[in-house]
Motif scaffolding. Structure first.
Motif, PDB file in Angstrom:
ATOM      1  N   SER A 231       0.303 -15.288 -17.938  1.00  0.00           N
ATOM      2  CA  SER A 231       0.868 -14.070 -18.538  1.00  0.00           C
ATOM      3  C   SER A 231       0.617 -12.841 -17.665  1.00  0.00           C
ATOM      4  O   SER A 231       0.139 -11.806 -18.133  1.00  0.00           O
ATOM      5  N   ILE A 232       0.923 -12.995 -16.375  1.00  0.00           N
ATOM      6  CA  ILE A 232       0.813 -11.890 -15.425  1.00  0.00           C
ATOM      7  C   ILE A 232       2.121 -11.829 -14.638  1.00  0.00           C
ATOM      8  O   ILE A 232       2.936 -12.739 -14.705  1.00  0.00           O
ATOM      9  N   SER A 233       2.304 -10.765 -13.865  1.00  0.00           N
ATOM     10  CA  SER A 233       3.536 -10.622 -13.089  1.00  0.00           C
ATOM     11  C   SER A 233       3.471 -11.482 -11.828  1.00  0.00           C
ATOM     12  O   SER A 233       2.392 -11.835 -11.357  1.00  0.00           O
ATOM     13  N   GLU A 234       4.645 -11.788 -11.286  1.00  0.00           N
ATOM     14  CA  GLU A 234       4.693 -12.554 -10.038  1.00  0.00           C
ATOM     15  C   GLU A 234       4.055 -11.767  -8.897  1.00  0.00           C
ATOM     16  O   GLU A 234       3.459 -12.351  -7.995  1.00  0.00           O
ATOM     17  N   LYS A 235       4.189 -10.452  -8.938  1.00  0.00           N
ATOM     18  CA  LYS A 235       3.583  -9.605  -7.899  1.00  0.00           C
ATOM     19  C   LYS A 235       2.058  -9.726  -7.945  1.00  0.00           C
ATOM     20  O   LYS A 235       1.404  -9.792  -6.900  1.00  0.00           O
ATOM     21  N   THR A 236       1.497  -9.785  -9.151  1.00  0.00           N
ATOM     22  CA  THR A 236       0.051  -9.965  -9.288  1.00  0.00           C
ATOM     23  C   THR A 236      -0.360 -11.325  -8.728  1.00  0.00           C
ATOM     24  O   THR A 236      -1.390 -11.443  -8.050  1.00  0.00           O
ATOM     25  N   VAL A 237       0.447 -12.341  -8.977  1.00  0.00           N
ATOM     26  CA  VAL A 237       0.175 -13.673  -8.425  1.00  0.00           C
ATOM     27  C   VAL A 237       0.149 -13.599  -6.896  1.00  0.00           C
ATOM     28  O   VAL A 237      -0.779 -14.103  -6.259  1.00  0.00           O
ATOM     29  N   GLU A 238       1.151 -12.940  -6.322  1.00  0.00           N
ATOM     30  CA  GLU A 238       1.213 -12.804  -4.865  1.00  0.00           C
ATOM     31  C   GLU A 238      -0.015 -12.070  -4.330  1.00  0.00           C
ATOM     32  O   GLU A 238      -0.611 -12.477  -3.319  1.00  0.00           O
ATOM     33  N   ASN A 239      -0.390 -10.971  -4.986  1.00  0.00           N
ATOM     34  CA  ASN A 239      -1.558 -10.198  -4.542  1.00  0.00           C
ATOM     35  C   ASN A 239      -2.841 -11.017  -4.629  1.00  0.00           C
ATOM     36  O   ASN A 239      -3.674 -10.981  -3.716  1.00  0.00           O
ATOM     37  N   GLN A 240      -3.003 -11.762  -5.719  1.00  0.00           N
ATOM     38  CA  GLN A 240      -4.212 -12.573  -5.894  1.00  0.00           C
ATOM     39  C   GLN A 240      -4.259 -13.709  -4.863  1.00  0.00           C
ATOM     40  O   GLN A 240      -5.316 -14.036  -4.333  1.00  0.00           O
ATOM     41  N   MET A 241      -3.102 -14.309  -4.555  1.00  0.00           N
ATOM     42  CA  MET A 241      -3.056 -15.368  -3.539  1.00  0.00           C
ATOM     43  C   MET A 241      -3.393 -14.807  -2.164  1.00  0.00           C
ATOM     44  O   MET A 241      -4.130 -15.440  -1.404  1.00  0.00           O
ATOM     45  N   THR A 242      -2.876 -13.630  -1.863  1.00  0.00           N
ATOM     46  CA  THR A 242      -3.176 -12.997  -0.573  1.00  0.00           C
ATOM     47  C   THR A 242      -4.678 -12.754  -0.454  1.00  0.00           C
ATOM     48  O   THR A 242      -5.289 -13.048   0.579  1.00  0.00           O
ATOM     49  N   LYS A 243      -5.266 -12.230  -1.530  1.00  0.00           N
ATOM     50  CA  LYS A 243      -6.707 -11.976  -1.535  1.00  0.00           C
ATOM     51  C   LYS A 243      -7.488 -13.283  -1.341  1.00  0.00           C
ATOM     52  O   LYS A 243      -8.421 -13.354  -0.538  1.00  0.00           O
ATOM     53  N   ALA A 244      -7.103 -14.325  -2.059  1.00  0.00           N
ATOM     54  CA  ALA A 244      -7.800 -15.613  -1.967  1.00  0.00           C
ATOM     55  C   ALA A 244      -7.693 -16.189  -0.562  1.00  0.00           C
ATOM     56  O   ALA A 244      -8.691 -16.648   0.012  1.00  0.00           O
ATOM     57  N   LEU A 245      -6.497 -16.163   0.002  1.00  0.00           N
ATOM     58  CA  LEU A 245      -6.298 -16.754   1.327  1.00  0.00           C
ATOM     59  C   LEU A 245      -7.038 -15.981   2.416  1.00  0.00           C
ATOM     60  O   LEU A 245      -7.565 -16.582   3.357  1.00  0.00           O
ATOM     61  N   LYS A 246      -7.108 -14.656   2.279  1.00  0.00           N
ATOM     62  CA  LYS A 246      -7.874 -13.865   3.249  1.00  0.00           C
ATOM     63  C   LYS A 246      -9.351 -14.252   3.205  1.00  0.00           C
ATOM     64  O   LYS A 246      -9.986 -14.440   4.244  1.00  0.00           O
ATOM     65  N   ARG A 247      -9.893 -14.372   1.993  1.00  0.00           N
ATOM     66  CA  ARG A 247     -11.312 -14.742   1.863  1.00  0.00           C
ATOM     67  C   ARG A 247     -11.574 -16.147   2.382  1.00  0.00           C
ATOM     68  O   ARG A 247     -12.574 -16.391   3.047  1.00  0.00           O
ATOM     69  N   LEU A 248     -10.672 -17.063   2.086  1.00  0.00           N
ATOM     70  CA  LEU A 248     -10.826 -18.437   2.575  1.00  0.00           C
ATOM     71  C   LEU A 248     -10.756 -18.488   4.099  1.00  0.00           C
ATOM     72  O   LEU A 248     -11.545 -19.182   4.740  1.00  0.00           O
TER      73      LEU A 248
END
Length: 187
Positions: free
Chosen positions: A158-175
Protein backbone atom coordinates in the motif's frame (compact mmCIF):
# COMPACT_ATOMS: atom_id res chain seq x y z
CA UNK A 1 -0.75 -9.61 32.40
CA UNK A 2 -4.14 -11.10 33.34
CA UNK A 3 -5.56 -13.53 30.78
CA UNK A 4 -8.97 -11.82 30.74
CA UNK A 5 -7.81 -8.24 30.01
CA UNK A 6 -7.75 -7.26 26.36
CA UNK A 7 -5.04 -4.79 25.38
CA UNK A 8 -4.85 -2.53 22.36
CA UNK A 9 -2.33 -3.36 19.66
CA UNK A 10 -0.16 -0.48 20.82
CA UNK A 11 -0.17 -1.79 24.40
CA UNK A 12 0.52 -5.33 23.19
CA UNK A 13 3.51 -4.16 21.17
CA UNK A 14 4.90 -2.27 24.16
CA UNK A 15 4.48 -5.31 26.37
CA UNK A 16 5.99 -7.55 23.70
CA UNK A 17 9.11 -5.38 23.62
CA UNK A 18 9.34 -6.01 27.38
CA UNK A 19 9.42 -9.78 26.66
CA UNK A 20 5.85 -10.41 27.78
CA UNK A 21 4.88 -14.00 26.93
CA UNK A 22 1.24 -13.26 27.61
CA UNK A 23 1.25 -10.28 25.20
CA UNK A 24 2.68 -12.54 22.53
CA UNK A 25 0.06 -15.18 23.32
CA UNK A 26 -2.74 -12.62 23.02
CA UNK A 27 -1.37 -11.42 19.67
CA UNK A 28 -1.11 -15.03 18.52
CA UNK A 29 -4.69 -15.94 19.43
CA UNK A 30 -6.07 -12.63 18.20
CA UNK A 31 -4.51 -12.85 14.73
CA UNK A 32 -3.75 -16.51 13.99
CA UNK A 33 -7.07 -17.31 12.26
CA UNK A 34 -6.92 -14.18 10.11
CA UNK A 35 -3.33 -14.82 9.03
CA UNK A 36 -4.07 -18.47 8.33
CA UNK A 37 -7.10 -17.49 6.21
CA UNK A 38 -4.94 -15.09 4.17
CA UNK A 39 -2.24 -17.71 3.60
CA UNK A 40 -4.66 -20.57 2.91
CA UNK A 41 -6.58 -18.50 0.35
CA UNK A 42 -3.42 -18.17 -1.74
CA UNK A 43 -1.95 -21.66 -1.24
CA UNK A 44 -3.24 -25.10 -2.16
CA UNK A 45 -1.81 -26.83 0.90
CA UNK A 46 -3.08 -25.89 4.37
CA UNK A 47 0.05 -27.36 5.96
CA UNK A 48 2.13 -24.83 4.00
CA UNK A 49 -0.23 -22.06 5.14
CA UNK A 50 0.16 -23.12 8.78
CA UNK A 51 3.94 -23.22 8.42
CA UNK A 52 4.02 -19.72 6.95
CA UNK A 53 1.88 -18.35 9.78
CA UNK A 54 4.12 -20.04 12.34
CA UNK A 55 7.17 -18.45 10.67
CA UNK A 56 5.52 -15.03 10.97
CA UNK A 57 4.94 -15.47 14.70
CA UNK A 58 8.41 -16.94 15.24
CA UNK A 59 9.92 -13.94 13.47
CA UNK A 60 7.73 -11.55 15.49
CA UNK A 61 9.00 -13.08 18.74
CA UNK A 62 12.62 -13.19 17.56
CA UNK A 63 12.56 -9.54 16.45
CA UNK A 64 10.33 -8.22 19.27
CA UNK A 65 13.02 -5.89 20.63
CA UNK A 66 13.80 -4.14 17.36
CA UNK A 67 10.46 -4.25 15.59
CA UNK A 68 8.93 -0.87 14.91
CA UNK A 69 5.40 -1.08 13.54
CA UNK A 70 4.23 2.29 12.29
CA UNK A 71 0.87 1.13 10.95
CA UNK A 72 -1.49 -1.20 12.74
CA UNK A 73 -0.29 -4.55 13.98
CA UNK A 74 -3.03 -6.23 11.95
CA UNK A 75 -1.85 -4.55 8.72
CA UNK A 76 1.78 -5.39 9.48
CA UNK A 77 1.04 -9.07 10.13
CA UNK A 78 -1.21 -9.34 7.06
CA UNK A 79 1.50 -7.81 4.85
CA UNK A 80 4.09 -10.15 6.39
CA UNK A 81 1.94 -13.18 5.55
CA UNK A 82 1.38 -11.98 2.00
CA UNK A 83 5.12 -11.43 1.61
CA UNK A 84 5.91 -14.92 2.94
CA UNK A 85 3.30 -16.47 0.64
CA UNK A 86 4.71 -14.64 -2.39
CA UNK A 87 8.23 -15.66 -1.40
CA UNK A 88 7.13 -19.27 -0.98
CA UNK A 89 5.31 -19.30 -4.34
CA UNK A 90 8.26 -17.68 -6.12
CA UNK A 91 10.66 -20.22 -4.61
CA UNK A 92 8.40 -23.10 -5.70
CA UNK A 93 8.11 -21.61 -9.18
CA UNK A 94 11.90 -21.23 -9.47
CA UNK A 95 12.43 -24.79 -8.24
CA UNK A 96 9.99 -26.20 -10.78
CA UNK A 97 11.58 -24.19 -13.59
CA UNK A 98 15.06 -25.21 -12.49
CA UNK A 99 14.04 -28.88 -12.50
CA UNK A 100 12.35 -28.56 -15.87
CA UNK A 101 15.25 -26.82 -17.60
CA UNK A 102 18.35 -27.92 -15.74
CA UNK A 103 20.70 -30.48 -17.23
CA UNK A 104 21.45 -33.71 -15.43
CA UNK A 105 22.95 -33.33 -11.93
CA UNK A 106 26.33 -34.71 -13.03
CA UNK A 107 26.83 -31.66 -15.23
CA UNK A 108 26.21 -29.34 -12.27
CA UNK A 109 29.04 -30.68 -10.13
CA UNK A 110 30.48 -27.91 -7.98
CA UNK A 111 33.66 -28.00 -5.99
CA UNK A 112 33.50 -27.80 -2.18
CA UNK A 113 35.38 -24.50 -2.38
CA UNK A 114 32.74 -23.03 -4.72
CA UNK A 115 29.98 -24.21 -2.40
CA UNK A 116 31.75 -22.59 0.56
CA UNK A 117 32.14 -19.29 -1.32
CA UNK A 118 28.48 -19.38 -2.36
CA UNK A 119 27.38 -20.07 1.22
CA UNK A 120 29.51 -17.21 2.58
CA UNK A 121 28.08 -14.82 0.00
CA UNK A 122 24.51 -15.92 0.83
CA UNK A 123 25.15 -15.41 4.54
CA UNK A 124 26.63 -11.98 3.88
CA UNK A 125 23.63 -11.03 1.73
CA UNK A 126 21.25 -12.19 4.46
CA UNK A 127 23.14 -10.23 7.14
CA UNK A 128 23.18 -7.07 5.03
CA UNK A 129 19.48 -7.26 4.14
CA UNK A 130 18.57 -7.76 7.80
CA UNK A 131 20.32 -4.46 8.59
CA UNK A 132 18.22 -2.51 6.07
CA UNK A 133 15.38 -0.37 7.41
CA UNK A 134 12.14 -2.36 7.62
CA UNK A 135 10.33 -0.90 4.59
CA UNK A 136 13.51 -0.96 2.52
CA UNK A 137 14.12 -4.61 3.44
CA UNK A 138 10.53 -5.61 2.63
CA UNK A 139 10.69 -3.91 -0.77
CA UNK A 140 14.03 -5.56 -1.56
CA UNK A 141 12.83 -9.01 -0.50
CA UNK A 142 9.57 -8.73 -2.41
CA UNK A 143 11.49 -7.67 -5.51
CA UNK A 144 14.51 -9.93 -5.43
CA UNK A 145 13.36 -12.95 -3.45
CA UNK A 146 9.66 -13.10 -4.35
CA UNK A 147 10.14 -11.77 -7.88
CA UNK A 148 7.35 -9.19 -7.69
CA UNK A 149 7.21 -6.17 -9.98
CA UNK A 150 7.29 -2.63 -8.57
CA UNK A 151 3.57 -2.33 -9.25
CA UNK A 152 2.84 -5.57 -7.33
CA UNK A 153 5.05 -4.47 -4.44
CA UNK A 154 3.31 -1.10 -4.28
CA UNK A 155 -0.08 -2.82 -4.14
CA UNK A 156 1.06 -5.36 -1.53
CA UNK A 157 2.54 -2.75 0.80
CA UNK A 158 0.00 0.00 0.00
CA UNK A 159 2.70 2.45 -1.09
CA UNK A 160 3.38 4.29 -4.35
CA UNK A 161 5.51 2.84 -7.12
CA UNK A 162 7.86 5.81 -6.71
CA UNK A 163 8.38 4.85 -3.05
CA UNK A 164 9.15 1.29 -4.18
CA UNK A 165 11.73 2.64 -6.64
CA UNK A 166 13.31 4.87 -3.98
CA UNK A 167 13.48 2.05 -1.43
CA UNK A 168 15.03 -0.33 -4.02
CA UNK A 169 17.62 2.29 -4.95
CA UNK A 170 18.49 2.73 -1.27
CA UNK A 171 18.72 -1.04 -0.72
CA UNK A 172 20.88 -1.64 -3.78
CA UNK A 173 23.27 1.18 -2.87
CA UNK A 174 23.76 -0.27 0.62
CA UNK A 175 24.22 -3.78 -0.75
CA UNK A 176 26.72 -2.58 -3.33
CA UNK A 177 28.79 -0.77 -0.70
CA UNK A 178 28.67 -3.68 1.72
CA UNK A 179 29.59 -6.24 -0.92
CA UNK A 180 32.39 -4.10 -2.26
CA UNK A 181 34.10 -4.11 1.13
CA UNK A 182 33.25 -7.80 1.66
CA UNK A 183 34.70 -8.84 -1.70
CA UNK A 184 37.86 -6.78 -1.13
CA UNK A 185 38.52 -8.61 2.14
CA UNK A 186 37.36 -11.95 0.76
CA UNK A 187 39.56 -12.06 -2.32
Amino acid sequence: MPATKQYSDHELLSLLKEDSDSAFTQIYYQYWKLLFAIAASKLENTADAEEIVQEIFTDLWRRRQEINIELSLKAYLAAAVKFQVYTYLARKHKESQRQAYSPTPELHATSPEDLLHRKELQEQLYDITQQLPEKCRLVYQLSREAGLSNKEIAATLSISEKTVENQMTKALKRLKLAFRSFLLTFF
